[in-house]
Write a protein that holds these residues in place. Sequence first.
Motif, PDB file in Angstrom:
ATOM      1  N   LEU A   1       2.212  -0.253   4.501  1.00 18.94           N
ATOM      2  CA  LEU A   1       1.537   0.806   5.052  1.00 18.94           C
ATOM      3  C   LEU A   1       1.876   1.990   4.119  1.00 18.94           C
ATOM      4  O   LEU A   1       3.064   2.430   4.054  1.00 18.94           O
ATOM      5  N   THR A   2       0.805   2.731   3.696  1.00 20.75           N
ATOM      6  CA  THR A   2       1.083   3.930   2.754  1.00 20.75           C
ATOM      7  C   THR A   2       0.139   4.970   3.061  1.00 20.75           C
ATOM      8  O   THR A   2      -0.924   5.029   3.243  1.00 20.75           O
ATOM      9  N   GLY A   3       0.684   6.236   3.508  1.00 14.98           N
ATOM     10  CA  GLY A   3       0.145   7.155   4.090  1.00 14.98           C
ATOM     11  C   GLY A   3      -0.764   6.906   5.075  1.00 14.98           C
ATOM     12  O   GLY A   3      -2.021   7.484   5.261  1.00 14.98           O
ATOM     13  N   ALA A   4      -0.482   6.072   5.899  1.00 15.31           N
ATOM     14  CA  ALA A   4      -1.318   5.221   6.917  1.00 15.31           C
ATOM     15  C   ALA A   4      -0.995   5.877   8.439  1.00 15.31           C
ATOM     16  O   ALA A   4      -0.183   6.334   8.673  1.00 15.31           O
ATOM     17  N   ILE A   5      -2.092   5.672   9.240  1.00 20.44           N
ATOM     18  CA  ILE A   5      -2.105   5.852  10.351  1.00 20.44           C
ATOM     19  C   ILE A   5      -2.171   4.335  11.102  1.00 20.44           C
ATOM     20  O   ILE A   5      -2.787   3.275  10.493  1.00 20.44           O
TER      21      ILE A   5
ATOM     22  N   PRO B   1       7.748  -8.802   8.165  1.00 18.72           N
ATOM     23  CA  PRO B   1       8.403  -7.481   7.709  1.00 18.72           C
ATOM     24  C   PRO B   1       7.235  -6.420   7.175  1.00 18.72           C
ATOM     25  O   PRO B   1       6.225  -7.030   6.962  1.00 18.72           O
ATOM     26  N   ALA B   2       7.739  -5.319   7.159  1.00 21.83           N
ATOM     27  CA  ALA B   2       7.037  -4.282   6.884  1.00 21.83           C
ATOM     28  C   ALA B   2       7.347  -3.387   6.011  1.00 21.83           C
ATOM     29  O   ALA B   2       8.739  -3.021   6.111  1.00 21.83           O
ATOM     30  N   LEU B   3       6.752  -2.695   5.249  1.00 23.91           N
ATOM     31  CA  LEU B   3       7.155  -1.643   4.228  1.00 23.91           C
ATOM     32  C   LEU B   3       6.418  -0.407   4.629  1.00 23.91           C
ATOM     33  O   LEU B   3       5.065  -0.346   4.656  1.00 23.91           O
ATOM     34  N   ILE B   4       6.765   0.768   4.844  1.00 22.09           N
ATOM     35  CA  ILE B   4       6.294   2.033   4.925  1.00 22.09           C
ATOM     36  C   ILE B   4       6.730   2.983   4.031  1.00 22.09           C
ATOM     37  O   ILE B   4       7.605   3.257   3.506  1.00 22.09           O
ATOM     38  N   LEU B   5       5.305   3.472   3.123  1.00 21.44           N
ATOM     39  CA  LEU B   5       5.740   4.567   2.122  1.00 21.44           C
ATOM     40  C   LEU B   5       4.934   5.766   2.682  1.00 21.44           C
ATOM     41  O   LEU B   5       3.865   5.577   3.200  1.00 21.44           O
ATOM     42  N   HIS B   6       5.403   6.949   2.569  1.00 19.78           N
ATOM     43  CA  HIS B   6       4.724   8.418   2.920  1.00 19.78           C
ATOM     44  C   HIS B   6       5.204   9.323   2.341  1.00 19.78           C
ATOM     45  O   HIS B   6       6.576   9.564   2.309  1.00 19.78           O
ATOM     46  N   GLY B   7       4.478  10.331   2.029  1.00 21.83           N
ATOM     47  CA  GLY B   7       4.844  11.508   1.598  1.00 21.83           C
ATOM     48  C   GLY B   7       5.380  12.608   2.407  1.00 21.83           C
ATOM     49  O   GLY B   7       4.593  12.726   3.517  1.00 21.83           O
ATOM     50  N   THR B   8       6.462  13.273   2.486  1.00 24.37           N
ATOM     51  CA  THR B   8       6.822  14.074   3.611  1.00 24.37           C
ATOM     52  C   THR B   8       6.081  15.282   3.560  1.00 24.37           C
ATOM     53  O   THR B   8       5.999  16.162   4.452  1.00 24.37           O
ATOM     54  N   ALA B   9       5.141  15.588   2.480  1.00 22.14           N
ATOM     55  CA  ALA B   9       4.265  16.864   2.335  1.00 22.14           C
ATOM     56  C   ALA B   9       2.806  16.559   2.730  1.00 22.14           C
ATOM     57  O   ALA B   9       1.872  17.063   2.198  1.00 22.14           O
TER      58      ALA B   9
ATOM     59  N   ILE C   1       8.768  -0.768  14.592  1.00 22.07           N
ATOM     60  CA  ILE C   1       8.822  -2.058  13.812  1.00 22.07           C
ATOM     61  C   ILE C   1      10.027  -2.407  13.773  1.00 22.07           C
ATOM     62  O   ILE C   1      11.129  -1.860  13.060  1.00 22.07           O
ATOM     63  N   PRO C   2      10.195  -3.994  14.021  1.00 18.00           N
ATOM     64  CA  PRO C   2      11.732  -4.538  14.138  1.00 18.00           C
ATOM     65  C   PRO C   2      12.256  -4.493  12.436  1.00 18.00           C
ATOM     66  O   PRO C   2      13.491  -4.295  12.445  1.00 18.00           O
ATOM     67  N   ASP C   3      11.479  -5.153  11.716  1.00 20.14           N
ATOM     68  CA  ASP C   3      11.956  -5.643  10.409  1.00 20.14           C
ATOM     69  C   ASP C   3      11.040  -4.564   9.529  1.00 20.14           C
ATOM     70  O   ASP C   3      10.015  -4.804   8.929  1.00 20.14           O
ATOM     71  N   VAL C   4      11.728  -3.435   9.181  1.00 20.21           N
ATOM     72  CA  VAL C   4      10.770  -2.347   8.371  1.00 20.21           C
ATOM     73  C   VAL C   4      11.758  -1.928   7.318  1.00 20.21           C
ATOM     74  O   VAL C   4      12.969  -1.626   7.513  1.00 20.21           O
ATOM     75  N   VAL C   5      11.254  -1.586   6.327  1.00 22.10           N
ATOM     76  CA  VAL C   5      11.888  -0.838   5.237  1.00 22.10           C
ATOM     77  C   VAL C   5      10.933   0.570   4.820  1.00 22.10           C
ATOM     78  O   VAL C   5       9.662   0.335   4.957  1.00 22.10           O
ATOM     79  N   THR C   6      11.619   1.585   4.773  1.00 24.54           N
ATOM     80  CA  THR C   6      11.072   2.903   4.449  1.00 24.54           C
ATOM     81  C   THR C   6      11.113   3.614   3.214  1.00 24.54           C
ATOM     82  O   THR C   6      12.119   3.482   2.947  1.00 24.54           O
ATOM     83  N   SER C   7      10.001   4.258   2.647  1.00 26.31           N
ATOM     84  CA  SER C   7      10.261   4.928   1.339  1.00 26.31           C
ATOM     85  C   SER C   7       9.543   6.376   1.619  1.00 26.31           C
ATOM     86  O   SER C   7       8.419   6.499   1.702  1.00 26.31           O
ATOM     87  N   PHE C   8      10.299   7.391   2.124  1.00 23.05           N
ATOM     88  CA  PHE C   8       9.512   8.697   2.445  1.00 23.05           C
ATOM     89  C   PHE C   8       9.862   9.558   1.063  1.00 23.05           C
ATOM     90  O   PHE C   8      11.087   9.792   0.606  1.00 23.05           O
ATOM     91  N   TRP C   9       8.757   9.992   0.366  1.00 19.41           N
ATOM     92  CA  TRP C   9       8.793  10.616  -0.819  1.00 19.41           C
ATOM     93  C   TRP C   9       8.824  12.056  -0.556  1.00 19.41           C
ATOM     94  O   TRP C   9       7.926  12.712  -0.195  1.00 19.41           O
TER      95      TRP C   9
END
Length: 278
Positions: A128-132, A220-228, A244-252
């Motif tokens: 999920l990237t920039g996602a709702i 598994p899930a990966l979440i990427l999102h910009g803080t701005a 989400i139980p099994d999640v990796v996050t990447s907040f930019w």
Amino acid sequence: MTTQTARLREVISRDGTPIVYRVTGSDDARPLVLLHGWSASLRCWGDVVDEFARRYKVVAVDLRGHGYSGAPETGYDDPANWAADVAAVLAAEAPNGDGVLLGWSYGGLVVCDYLADRGTARVAGIVLTGAITGIGRNQGGGQTGPKMVAAIPGVFAESPSQAVRAFAGFGNANTGPGDDKGVIAQLMFGTSLSTPPRVRSALFYRNSGHDELLATLDIPALILHGTADPVVDVASAEHAAQLIPDVVTSFWEGAQHGLFVEDPARFVKIVNQFVGGL
């Protein structure tokens, strides 16, 4: 935007709507299904398609009402239609159940619609990237940013002058700062305007949440999102990440809405690391 051989294909969804998608890369590779955002198209992904196609069978879908796909008069408020669209693509392109769904912005909601209706048997993981993950009043997974709020209702207008002004208000939200993104910025702008106004509007007339799905997700899930991110507030991603139980996050830090355009190399690297670990 792609240099590798690409093939346009079509499936028919449950209500007769043609869903068109473009395949790039080897048919023998793991399918990576790209689901674009509201008022975009399969062309929005830019250079990451070629990079991903070195490893995957990249399946870039035109959501119903967008691009080359059919645009029925009704049905955009029915999550079962969105689920059926994705199911038809997966049946054709990911028969082994090893596909990965990557949803940007509204595409994240479509990913959730599919999983809630059809389960995870055909999917190995999601990005999920920039996602709702929800939409409508009091949906924690659907918190919009200030530029999206300001653009409504102008982006629904049939008047060209009103719509152009409203979409222009997004500025560089989808590309990040810098003049080097001018070509794809114009492509995204033009694609937004070419999406029928009735479709742009219809996609917002839903009230749907997927918190229960996310809390019990068994892949598994990966979440990427910009803080701005000024289109989808980062709080939406934080909400999903907490569930989400099994999640990796990447907040930019300081990044905006279209991370795959703002920094394609970084985006590809993070997604490859995630998919490589499935």
